[in-house]
Each structure stands twice: as structure tokens, then as C-alpha cells.
Design a protein around this motif. Sequence first.
Motif, PDB file in Angstrom:
ATOM      1  N   GLY A  56      -8.473  10.563  16.304  1.00  0.00           N
ATOM      2  CA  GLY A  56      -8.805  11.832  15.674  1.00  0.00           C
ATOM      3  C   GLY A  56      -9.956  11.778  14.698  1.00  0.00           C
ATOM      4  O   GLY A  56     -10.215  10.796  14.038  1.00  0.00           O
ATOM      5  N   GLY A  57     -10.698  12.887  14.622  1.00  0.00           N
ATOM      6  CA  GLY A  57     -11.671  13.050  13.557  1.00  0.00           C
ATOM      7  C   GLY A  57     -13.044  12.453  13.786  1.00  0.00           C
ATOM      8  O   GLY A  57     -13.937  12.654  12.979  1.00  0.00           O
ATOM      9  N   GLY A  58     -13.230  11.684  14.853  1.00  0.00           N
ATOM     10  CA  GLY A  58     -14.548  11.143  15.136  1.00  0.00           C
ATOM     11  C   GLY A  58     -15.008  10.134  14.106  1.00  0.00           C
ATOM     12  O   GLY A  58     -14.220   9.430  13.481  1.00  0.00           O
ATOM     13  N   GLU A  59     -16.332  10.087  13.891  1.00  0.00           N
ATOM     14  CA  GLU A  59     -16.927   9.037  13.070  1.00  0.00           C
ATOM     15  C   GLU A  59     -16.620   9.172  11.586  1.00  0.00           C
ATOM     16  O   GLU A  59     -16.659   8.197  10.848  1.00  0.00           O
ATOM     17  N   SER A  60     -16.284  10.374  11.128  1.00  0.00           N
ATOM     18  CA  SER A  60     -16.101  10.556   9.685  1.00  0.00           C
ATOM     19  C   SER A  60     -14.647  10.594   9.255  1.00  0.00           C
ATOM     20  O   SER A  60     -14.299  10.120   8.181  1.00  0.00           O
ATOM     21  N   GLU A  61     -13.772  11.160  10.086  1.00  0.00           N
ATOM     22  CA  GLU A  61     -12.394  11.372   9.650  1.00  0.00           C
ATOM     23  C   GLU A  61     -11.350  10.614  10.464  1.00  0.00           C
ATOM     24  O   GLU A  61     -10.157  10.738  10.199  1.00  0.00           O
ATOM     25  N   GLY A  62     -11.762   9.852  11.459  1.00  0.00           N
ATOM     26  CA  GLY A  62     -10.804   9.117  12.272  1.00  0.00           C
ATOM     27  C   GLY A  62     -10.038   8.082  11.462  1.00  0.00           C
ATOM     28  O   GLY A  62     -10.487   7.636  10.406  1.00  0.00           O
ATOM     29  N   LYS A  63      -8.876   7.688  11.981  1.00  0.00           N
ATOM     30  CA  LYS A  63      -8.050   6.711  11.275  1.00  0.00           C
ATOM     31  C   LYS A  63      -7.679   5.556  12.198  1.00  0.00           C
ATOM     32  O   LYS A  63      -7.523   5.735  13.407  1.00  0.00           O
ATOM     33  N   VAL A  64      -7.534   4.389  11.596  1.00  0.00           N
ATOM     34  CA  VAL A  64      -7.121   3.199  12.335  1.00  0.00           C
ATOM     35  C   VAL A  64      -5.893   2.601  11.654  1.00  0.00           C
ATOM     36  O   VAL A  64      -5.587   2.885  10.497  1.00  0.00           O
ATOM     37  N   TYR A  65      -5.204   1.770  12.404  1.00  0.00           N
ATOM     38  CA  TYR A  65      -4.129   0.963  11.853  1.00  0.00           C
ATOM     39  C   TYR A  65      -4.729  -0.338  11.315  1.00  0.00           C
ATOM     40  O   TYR A  65      -5.658  -0.896  11.898  1.00  0.00           O
ATOM     41  N   HIS A  66      -4.166  -0.841  10.246  1.00  0.00           N
ATOM     42  CA  HIS A  66      -4.427  -2.209   9.823  1.00  0.00           C
ATOM     43  C   HIS A  66      -3.134  -2.789   9.281  1.00  0.00           C
ATOM     44  O   HIS A  66      -2.220  -2.062   8.884  1.00  0.00           O
ATOM     45  N   LEU A  67      -3.031  -4.102   9.289  1.00  0.00           N
ATOM     46  CA  LEU A  67      -1.823  -4.765   8.814  1.00  0.00           C
ATOM     47  C   LEU A  67      -1.914  -5.033   7.319  1.00  0.00           C
ATOM     48  O   LEU A  67      -2.939  -5.489   6.816  1.00  0.00           O
ATOM     49  N   GLY A  68      -0.830  -4.703   6.617  1.00  0.00           N
ATOM     50  CA  GLY A  68      -0.789  -4.903   5.178  1.00  0.00           C
ATOM     51  C   GLY A  68       0.643  -4.938   4.696  1.00  0.00           C
ATOM     52  O   GLY A  68       1.584  -5.085   5.481  1.00  0.00           O
ATOM     53  N   PHE A  69       0.808  -4.786   3.394  1.00  0.00           N
ATOM     54  CA  PHE A  69       2.130  -4.846   2.782  1.00  0.00           C
ATOM     55  C   PHE A  69       2.413  -3.572   1.996  1.00  0.00           C
ATOM     56  O   PHE A  69       1.513  -2.956   1.429  1.00  0.00           O
ATOM     57  N   ALA A  70       3.690  -3.188   1.972  1.00  0.00           N
ATOM     58  CA  ALA A  70       4.147  -2.040   1.198  1.00  0.00           C
ATOM     59  C   ALA A  70       5.454  -2.416   0.514  1.00  0.00           C
ATOM     60  O   ALA A  70       6.212  -3.259   1.021  1.00  0.00           O
ATOM     61  N   PRO A  71       5.754  -1.821  -0.656  1.00  0.00           N
ATOM     62  CA  PRO A  71       7.006  -2.154  -1.355  1.00  0.00           C
ATOM     63  C   PRO A  71       8.230  -1.832  -0.504  1.00  0.00           C
ATOM     64  O   PRO A  71       8.280  -0.814   0.190  1.00  0.00           O
ATOM     65  N   ALA A  72       9.215  -2.726  -0.534  1.00  0.00           N
ATOM     66  CA  ALA A  72      10.483  -2.474   0.150  1.00  0.00           C
ATOM     67  C   ALA A  72      11.235  -1.358  -0.570  1.00  0.00           C
ATOM     68  O   ALA A  72      10.901  -0.985  -1.695  1.00  0.00           O
ATOM     69  N   GLU A  73      12.258  -0.823   0.084  1.00  0.00           N
ATOM     70  CA  GLU A  73      12.996   0.291  -0.497  1.00  0.00           C
ATOM     71  C   GLU A  73      13.621  -0.067  -1.842  1.00  0.00           C
ATOM     72  O   GLU A  73      13.717   0.777  -2.737  1.00  0.00           O
ATOM     73  N   ASP A  74      14.029  -1.327  -2.014  1.00  0.00           N
ATOM     74  CA  ASP A  74      14.648  -1.725  -3.285  1.00  0.00           C
ATOM     75  C   ASP A  74      13.611  -2.110  -4.339  1.00  0.00           C
ATOM     76  O   ASP A  74      13.974  -2.487  -5.464  1.00  0.00           O
ATOM     77  N   MET A  75      12.315  -2.049  -3.977  1.00  0.00           N
ATOM     78  CA  MET A  75      11.216  -2.370  -4.880  1.00  0.00           C
ATOM     79  C   MET A  75      11.231  -3.825  -5.357  1.00  0.00           C
ATOM     80  O   MET A  75      10.559  -4.161  -6.328  1.00  0.00           O
ATOM     81  N   GLN A  76      11.993  -4.666  -4.691  1.00  0.00           N
ATOM     82  CA  GLN A  76      12.099  -6.058  -5.120  1.00  0.00           C
ATOM     83  C   GLN A  76      11.215  -6.992  -4.292  1.00  0.00           C
ATOM     84  O   GLN A  76      11.112  -8.169  -4.608  1.00  0.00           O
ATOM     85  N   SER A  77      10.613  -6.480  -3.237  1.00  0.00           N
ATOM     86  CA  SER A  77       9.780  -7.320  -2.388  1.00  0.00           C
ATOM     87  C   SER A  77       8.751  -6.457  -1.666  1.00  0.00           C
ATOM     88  O   SER A  77       8.804  -5.225  -1.731  1.00  0.00           O
ATOM     89  N   MET A  78       7.824  -7.130  -0.988  1.00  0.00           N
ATOM     90  CA  MET A  78       6.803  -6.443  -0.205  1.00  0.00           C
ATOM     91  C   MET A  78       7.062  -6.704   1.282  1.00  0.00           C
ATOM     92  O   MET A  78       7.349  -7.840   1.674  1.00  0.00           O
ATOM     93  N   GLN A  79       6.975  -5.654   2.084  1.00  0.00           N
ATOM     94  CA  GLN A  79       7.245  -5.761   3.513  1.00  0.00           C
ATOM     95  C   GLN A  79       5.961  -5.528   4.316  1.00  0.00           C
ATOM     96  O   GLN A  79       5.185  -4.621   4.001  1.00  0.00           O
ATOM     97  N   PRO A  80       5.729  -6.339   5.366  1.00  0.00           N
ATOM     98  CA  PRO A  80       4.538  -6.135   6.188  1.00  0.00           C
ATOM     99  C   PRO A  80       4.712  -4.924   7.102  1.00  0.00           C
ATOM    100  O   PRO A  80       5.814  -4.638   7.575  1.00  0.00           O
TER     101      PRO A  80
END
Length: 381
Positions: A56-80
Amino acid sequence: MNPDQIEFNKLLGQNQKDASVKACLRGGDKQLDCSGKIIHSHSIQRGKILASIADGGGESEGKVYHLGFAPAEDMQSMQPEFKLQGIKKFSTFAGFCGGHDKAIFQPIEDVAFTATAKQQDIYAYRAAAKELHSTLESKKFCEVFLGEKLNVDDFPPHFQMTLPAIKRGEMVVPDFILEGMLQGEKNHEIRTKHMQCGHSISELQQICDDLTDAIEREEPSEFEHIYHALDGACLVACCASFIPYFDHDGNRIISRQEEQRMAQSSAASRADMKNVMLNVFPEDGQTHIIFTFSKGNPSFKASIERLLKLEDEALKIGLSNIVLNYVENSAYGPKYINENFSSEQIASIAESFAVSAIDRSKFRKSNINLFVVNPTATTRQ
């Protein structure tokens, strides 16, 4: 999110801001021949690569996936996890002025890729420059985080010798002493990282200098390329520089002794450098793969030659293992991932990425093939 976590996030964000580096890597310390304004350069080209795999969005607004980390639901760890990001911001770094960015990278951005030596040198240079910039920021972050304690040894040898026994419960010390020892251990780890960043910066700068000299003079560099093309446009792209301690099967190609030596000092010469630059991108119905490495690194060259002799599926799985274990700067088409992989496979991909992202001394071998040919995919020219 609890108040302590909020306060920690604020402090971390401020430290990262204070550690940001905005300087033209090509201009050097004196910013020679720079156009002035530092721009946000794309390490993975937006118009020809990211736009071709984005949703979507072409050259200016398109989105891609990348791998990273986000806080777990308990906020005690980071999940990939796979994270969505717009291609206008993804993979950018403040490492070039506008003039140098255009002058250096125009030969790979405005013309079709034909795998010339010069084009491969430029792709390798961009990977090394991105890693150099990231390492400069990591070194500065250590300095910001430690402040006046950067050159203070608050974890002397007798602390290093006794702390393991204290952690095992074999020795007991007052809480305030234990707290000081634990903080000293943490500071020592950051000082060690600061030192290692210095070694990496020295090597990456040499790599960048050699490649830019080769590009400008159109002469051979001290680095060798191994190029391979997969049939079909797989919506996967990466641009990275890393040190491969293991081959695609998880077998060591850098000994533990050599790894320990590398952690303590810079390479004596370019021939001793173990850094590898990897670029993967789809274009013109193919997926292009470029490995770049020192001509004095025969063990890595032999490992890639073994990889390229494998049958198609095994080769792609081996290449996937390399990408997941060594590359953080990678992009994937969201629909490509969601339509070609089950939820279990997606979770496994993220977990494989996390193992080495958290601990570079580890390698997770899997049977995941990231390079699924999509017959309906097209790439822009």
C-alpha cells in the motif's frame, strides 16, 4: 504500564537522543566537500527496493515488516515480532549529507542492477557505512549512560572473583555491598562494550575508506564479492555488516580463541578483518544476493562456496539461517509473510531472529525458507 517502566522509557529515550550521531561519513572529521545538511539516508533504497516489497501507498506511504522487539504483556521482558513501519523512515540513518549521498549511490539507484564490480562495491560500502554509523551511536550511548564513570573501575578483580559465589549463595554480604557490586558489574559490561565499539569503528572505517577509494578510482578493492541470483522476486531485502562466527549450518568458522582475540583488539590488517557485508534485494524478476568480505578471509569464502553448491531448497534455508542469525536491518513484504507462512512459522522466524540478536555468540539453526518465490510479485525498474 507501571510508573517505573514509564520513567525508564523516558530515560532510555533521552539517552538515545543524546547519543545520536549526525555527520557525513564521507566528509570525514572536517566534513570536506559536504553540501551542508545531513539527511536521513536509506540503507535499503526506498524507491527501487522498499517500494517494490511494501504493502500500500507506493513510494511514500507504503509499509514493510521488519523484525524487532516489543514489551511483553507483563512488561517484564521483550518479545520478538514482525513490526510494521513506513518505508519513508525504515532503514534510515543520519550518516551523509545530501550531496555525498547522491554522488555515491546514484550508480545503483538510477540504473538497473547488472552486478558490475562497481555496483557491488557501492552496495557493500552502504552496508559498512550503516554499521559504522550504528556503532558510532552505540559507543556514544555507552559514554552518555556511564557519564563520569566511563573511566572509573568500580568492578575490580576481587569483586569479579567473589560475585559469582555471592550469586550462588555461597557467600553472604550486606545488601548495600551487593547492590554496589551488581552495579559495578553492569558498568564493567558497558565499558567492555565501549572498548569493543572502538575496535569495530576502526575496522569499519578502514573498510569504508578502501571501498570508497575503489569506487572513485574504479580500481579493485581489498574485498571480494560473491554474487548469486535466485530465480523469482522474493519480497525480502537486507543491507548489513556483521562478523559470522558460524556458517549456515551452525558450524564454527571463527574459533573461540580467535573470537576472544577479536574482542580485545582491532585487526592488524585488512586481511585479518572478519567483517562481512550482505545485501539482498529483488529486482527484475530475480532476488540478488551479494556477499562482500576481505580477500584474506578464506574460511568464510569456503563456507559460502559450500552453501552455493546445495540444492535450491537447502540453499535457501541456509541463506535464511544467515539472514535470521546475523541481520537486523531487513525488510519483508507484509502480505508476502502473511500469505506464505503460517502463524507457527512466523513465530518461529521471530524466535530464530531473537536468539542471536540477544546473544551474538549463539546461532539457531532452523528449517525455515524465507525465500519463497511469488509468481505474482513484480519489482519496479
